[in-house]
Design a protein around this motif. Sequence first.
Motif, PDB file in Angstrom:
ATOM      1  N   SER A   1       2.282  -1.973   4.287  1.00  0.00           N
ATOM      2  CA  SER A   1       2.259  -0.412   4.005  1.00  0.00           C
ATOM      3  C   SER A   1       3.549   0.093   3.822  1.00  0.00           C
TER       4      SER A   1
ATOM      5  N   GLY B   1       0.660  -1.275  -0.029  1.00  0.00           N
ATOM      6  CA  GLY B   1       0.142  -0.102  -0.060  1.00  0.00           C
ATOM      7  C   GLY B   1       1.035   1.294   0.003  1.00  0.00           C
TER       8      GLY B   1
ATOM      9  N   ALA C   1      -1.865   0.591  -4.721  1.00  0.00           N
ATOM     10  CA  ALA C   1      -1.361  -0.799  -4.247  1.00  0.00           C
ATOM     11  C   ALA C   1      -0.859  -1.387  -5.088  1.00  0.00           C
TER      12      ALA C   1
ATOM     13  N   ARG D   1      -5.399   0.447   2.155  1.00  0.00           N
ATOM     14  CA  ARG D   1      -5.585   0.207   0.644  1.00  0.00           C
ATOM     15  C   ARG D   1      -4.811  -1.080   0.484  1.00  0.00           C
TER      16      ARG D   1
END
Length: 178
Positions: free
Chosen positions: A152, A112, A174, A130
């Motif tokens: 992330s 993400g 993403a 995400r």
Amino acid sequence: MKFPLPLLLAVFMASGCASRINLNEAPVEDRAPVSVSDPTAVDIPPGQPGSMGAVEGVSLSVIPPDAPEGERARSVYFDYDSAVVKPEFAPMLDRFNRYLKGSAKRKLTIEGHTDERGGREYNLALGQRRADAVRKALIELGANPEQLESVSYGKEKLAATGGDEASQAKNRRAELNP
């Protein structure tokens, strides 16, 4: 009044670790998610390459995710401050789902990312939402959760630099990496 140096250092370091951002109260636009498992969410007839559930008879026109860079799409893009997977990415997610179903040994990392706006902590949380949204969409398509990992990077790995909207939009993504 004199304070001992160790006490001042301890207070200084503790105040530097405190977050001033309450992630539970951060402004996030509330949008109704679209289910990517709904074949009517995209304009592709059932059974055609890229349609949802078209696992049988995979066409050569569907490029596998392990194709050389530049020959494949592997990014899901998001609106500003959003973690909603848009229906236009359903064919790509279906392709990755079929890739994973090809072998139980295959793994997929979903990274993400965010644009440069916002604080580090908020962007890490948004990037995780995400990545998790894409992971959930793949699981809805039938992917094995044990083959998926979501992480992330927030705003740490920008795809494009520049303050213009086009650059910012390229960063709100993403990435799916086999």
